[in-house]
Design a protein around this motif. Structure first.
Motif, PDB file in Angstrom:
ATOM      1  N   ILE A 160       0.384  -0.993   0.403  1.00  0.00           N
ATOM      2  CA  ILE A 160       0.140   0.171   0.063  1.00  0.00           C
ATOM      3  C   ILE A 160       1.280   0.880   0.102  1.00  0.00           C
ATOM      4  CG2 ILE A 160      -1.735   1.649   0.926  1.00  0.00           C
ATOM      5  CD1 ILE A 160      -3.030  -1.078   2.405  1.00  0.00           C
ATOM      6  N   GLY A 162       1.367   5.487  -0.452  1.00  0.00           N
ATOM      7  CA  GLY A 162       0.748   6.628  -0.512  1.00  0.00           C
ATOM      8  C   GLY A 162       0.824   7.298  -2.072  1.00  0.00           C
ATOM      9  N   TYR A 176      -8.282   4.243   1.567  1.00  0.00           N
ATOM     10  CA  TYR A 176      -7.011   4.204   2.544  1.00  0.00           C
ATOM     11  C   TYR A 176      -8.206   4.872   3.613  1.00  0.00           C
ATOM     12  CZ  TYR A 176      -3.205   2.740   5.324  1.00  0.00           C
ATOM     13  OH  TYR A 176      -2.422   2.040   6.246  1.00  0.00           O
ATOM     14  N   PHE A 177      -8.532   4.691   4.892  1.00  0.00           N
ATOM     15  CA  PHE A 177      -9.355   5.843   5.780  1.00  0.00           C
ATOM     16  C   PHE A 177      -9.586   7.184   4.940  1.00  0.00           C
ATOM     17  CE2 PHE A 177      -6.188   2.414   7.967  1.00  0.00           C
ATOM     18  CZ  PHE A 177      -6.948   1.941   9.036  1.00  0.00           C
TER      19      PHE A 177
ATOM     20  N   ASN B 221      -1.608  -1.660  10.045  1.00  0.00           N
ATOM     21  CA  ASN B 221      -2.878  -1.913   8.812  1.00  0.00           C
ATOM     22  C   ASN B 221      -2.554  -3.105   7.467  1.00  0.00           C
ATOM     23  OD1 ASN B 221      -3.883   0.602   9.862  1.00  0.00           O
ATOM     24  ND2 ASN B 221      -5.108  -0.795  10.246  1.00  0.00           N
ATOM     25  N   GLU B 222      -1.339  -3.052   7.080  1.00  0.00           N
ATOM     26  CA  GLU B 222      -0.727  -4.069   6.845  1.00  0.00           C
ATOM     27  C   GLU B 222       0.918  -4.945   7.739  1.00  0.00           C
ATOM     28  OE1 GLU B 222       1.260  -2.778   3.062  1.00  0.00           O
ATOM     29  OE2 GLU B 222       2.093  -4.609   2.507  1.00  0.00           O
ATOM     30  N   ARG B 424       2.734   0.732   8.816  1.00  0.00           N
ATOM     31  CA  ARG B 424       1.872   0.906   7.591  1.00  0.00           C
ATOM     32  C   ARG B 424       0.445   1.349   8.750  1.00  0.00           C
ATOM     33  NH1 ARG B 424       4.171   2.823   4.821  1.00  0.00           N
ATOM     34  NH2 ARG B 424       4.739   3.155   2.421  1.00  0.00           N
ATOM     35  N   ASP B 425      -0.332   2.566   9.252  1.00  0.00           N
ATOM     36  CA  ASP B 425      -1.020   2.435   9.643  1.00  0.00           C
ATOM     37  C   ASP B 425      -1.906   3.650   9.390  1.00  0.00           C
ATOM     38  OD1 ASP B 425      -0.500   4.889  10.790  1.00  0.00           O
ATOM     39  OD2 ASP B 425       0.937   4.025  12.407  1.00  0.00           O
ATOM     40  N   ARG B 428      -0.346   6.633   8.890  1.00  0.00           N
ATOM     41  CA  ARG B 428       1.452   6.611   7.670  1.00  0.00           C
ATOM     42  C   ARG B 428       1.172   5.636   6.512  1.00  0.00           C
ATOM     43  NH1 ARG B 428       5.950   7.761   8.802  1.00  0.00           N
ATOM     44  NH2 ARG B 428       5.952   7.875  10.888  1.00  0.00           N
ATOM     45  N   LEU B 429       1.680   6.701   5.884  1.00  0.00           N
ATOM     46  CA  LEU B 429       1.173   5.839   4.583  1.00  0.00           C
ATOM     47  C   LEU B 429       2.359   5.916   3.124  1.00  0.00           C
ATOM     48  CD1 LEU B 429      -2.086   6.323   2.509  1.00  0.00           C
ATOM     49  CD2 LEU B 429      -0.956   4.070   3.103  1.00  0.00           C
TER      50      LEU B 429
END
Lengths: 431, 431
Positions: A160, A162, A176-177, B221-222, B424-425, B428-429
């Motif tokens: 994933i 950004g 993503y959120f 998240n990942e 990844r949270d 944070r991307l």
């Protein structure tokens, strides 16, 4: 059922000196002679003939899971020269079908590929279909072994992102959120970053995603990418040397671990692997002179790849060829420039199909920044990636091998989906 | 620079009997004595002292990439007892910074975790920070080795799904060619399917995605899921036996391959691993009696996991405990029911943190269909998954281990992000 020893695989039953055995597997074939019958039991490793009384066959159906105890008997007429006189048979996995959607035990009638993919949980029960994935597993094992032995570190980087890595529209977007994110087309930026972060040499075996609008025999929208990146190199030849070494190791490894599977596909792998390295311009010249084939500027199309592989096979007796010196305009902005508007990059063509793209990358911050501008992009859009080059990035390069593509070509499969357990393409999201 | 042999790693320079050496790495430290100076060169394997004339230091900056030839000299005062008298030094990777965002060579000042993650390409240059990922790599290697030796097949299943696997809202959606698709929360359905498809025992090491609205020290998240599934089992105890065997193999493997890294984190792994198996209800009773702690129905919360681990450590001298017999209502619809409304499932708690969920699954088509209805779902929504149970699915079960979680707990890290290269949270991307 009487107390028995540990379960043996069919292969073990055939090889080992045993009398009483416990075997498990699926009912592959039922042969009813009236007073008695044969059952062919299939497990992960092979097929074994069971001799049973007639009442055992009652209610027994193809593809049931069974557990069997019995005595091993030598019988030259049985497949593999061995059969089991059954003392006890228990159905441990029942069936609920009217007709099998695909016959499992008829080797000659092959279902249409789309049907095979629809019923993957049945089509893979065919030993030959499943054998392709044993070969694929050993390709992965060989890749990992070879690189670990050469001081590479295995890494895991996020899929994933950004921002989309290499630009273009061929990227899947994720919600993503309440932000927009992207599925990684490759671990390119991250693997370079990890070289600079002190790992020096890294590899990753992970999915990669391309939202390409192609539905061909050689494209997948989700595939497994065998990626590596290597610091402190001299130039792109170090990367080609490494890949050539890997292919040699791979073929040795497959000859050792997949003898049976390679034989099923009638494949023999060459003992000698020496891969010619030919500049793209030279390949264009050869294609024109030998086949009257014109190529697109700075590239080679699918027909060109096939013709050129044919030429290389005849001239060098090699299934592989490195095409080198691709022009700057046809490579990404991070490709290391060479003389005459070319880059220090390459493709590896195997039996007419590109299975690798690689090369040396730009490692100098200022040079990379300038190159981003030359490509018409804004360096500020490359945030953390460009920033990571401020701190003494060593000369480096790398490559990526498409796992399904190399599997397909080793086994001479006609469609990449045959080398994919559960393919994802424009039309297929299930199973 | 004169012609030299192949590049040696710092570790090799220290161990091998060599005179002339070629080394490469980053400028870790510069010590200027006026007439001469020391440079500490850092590579993937360690740090080496270089002795240089004063003019070499001109313009040299921390973290530049350099290539050095010189003579090995024994010097007890040098780090590792060895130094290099430099004959030639070349900067091969330049720096472009005013100040390092994080000091690399000051072990005691540790940047805030968020800063470390923002500058991952610098923070990982710290040998201790990077060492966590050597341990992580060896966990992956041990997992794979152990399962391959036990006749498992390595598989790769798609992370893009046409339907969300295990339901719930905690799933990321993808725009897939104008259709809606989902990111896999686990390979659960596919790994079961591959057991039935004839692989019998499978494992997969791949990313998994959870759109959980948690931003805690133990959620990502990942993450990388170490998944396995195993056919022809008796019950869930076979799966726990396998995991216990894996943990034993893992600790042996880490003691062998990560001595230096474990020492950096002051970790010594127990020689003996014997994991108690305790029903959840019993754990609830103990928590209440020993600590006056009440638990949520059919589950155990984070505080309960920690308290119960403490109890197990005192009573059994074990860092691990299997919690067994979770109630049907708290497990997915595919969990195999047991007596008294319980399931044949378990969690593995390690030092107060759940690192595994596993169990036996339902393998009978009719039973699974009924259970789906009991859960209030529509069997038709389970299309290919349910269909795959019509064809003699054997008894089977499996588990999943969170790679970052087990890494974190082995090294006693306080945040799961320290065990993740690029986390990844929710916030944070990047990078």
């Amino acid at each position: 059922m009487e107390k028995v020893q540990e379960r043996l695989y069919v292969e073990q039953v055939k090889e080992m000196d045993v009398e009483e055995v416990l075997v498990k597997g699926w009912v592959h074939k039922i042969i009813d002679f009236g007073k008695f019958g044969f059952i062919h039991l299939r497990d992960k490793t092979g097929i074994l003939q069971l001799v049973v009384d007639k009442e055992v066959l009652k209610g027994l159906r193809l593809e049931m899971s069974i557990e069997v105890i019995g005595t091993k008997v030598v019988n030259e007429k049985a497949p593999g020269g061995v059969e089991i006189q059954v003392k006890g048979l228990e159905v441990i996995g029942n069936t609920y079908y009217e007709m099998l959607p695909i016959p499992v035990n008829e080797y000659k009638k092959k279902a249409h590929l789309e049907t095979q993919l629809d019923y993957r949980y049945i089509s893979l029960r065919n030993p030959k279909t499943r054998a392709a994935f044993k070969v694929q597993q050993e390709i992965v094992t060989a890749f990992r072994e070879y690189l670990l032995a050469n001081n590479f570190s295995e890494i895991h980087t996020p899929k994933i992102l950004g921002a989309s890595t290499e630009g273009g529209s061929e990227v899947f977007t994720i919600n993503y959120f309440e932000k927009r994110a992207f599925l990684a087309q490759s671990p390119q930026f991250f693997k370079q970053m990890m070289v600079g972060a002190g790992f020096e040499k890294v590899f990753e075996i992970a999915p990669a995603y391309r939202a390409e609008l192609h539905n061909t025999y050689r494209h997948l929208n989700e595939y497994i990418s065998l990626d590596l990146e290597m610091g402190f190199i001299k130039d792109e030849n170090d990367i080609m040397d490494l890949e050539e070494g890997f292919i040699r190791h791979l073929f040795q490894h497959l000859r050792k671990t997949c003898q049976k599977e390679l034989a099923m596909y009638d494949v023999s792998l060459p003992e000698k692997v020496e891969i010619p390295r030919i500049p793209l311009a030279e390949a264009h010249r050869i294609l024109l002179e030998e086949y009257g084939k014109r190529s697109p500027v700075g590239n080679i199309d699918a027909e060109g790849e096939e013709l050129f592989s044919k030429y290389i096979k005849e001239k060098y007796d090699s299934d592989f060829v490195f095409l080198t010196a691709y022009p700057i305009k046809k490579r990404p902005m991070y490709a290391m420039p060479d003389e005459d508007g070319m880059t220090k990059s390459f493709d590896l063509i195997y039996k007419g199909l590109e299975i690798t793209t690689g090369g040396q990358r730009i490692h100098d911050y200022e040079m990379l920044k300038e190159n981003i501008k030359k490509f018409g992009f804004n360096p500020e859009d490359y945030g953390f990636y460009l920033e990571s080059f401020r701190y003494g990035m060593p000369p480096h390069g790398g490559l990526a091998i498409g796992l399904e593509r190399i599997t397909m070509k080793i086994l001479n499969l006609s469609n990449i989906r045959e080398a994919t357990l559960l393919p994802r393409d424009m039309k297929r999201l299930e199973p």
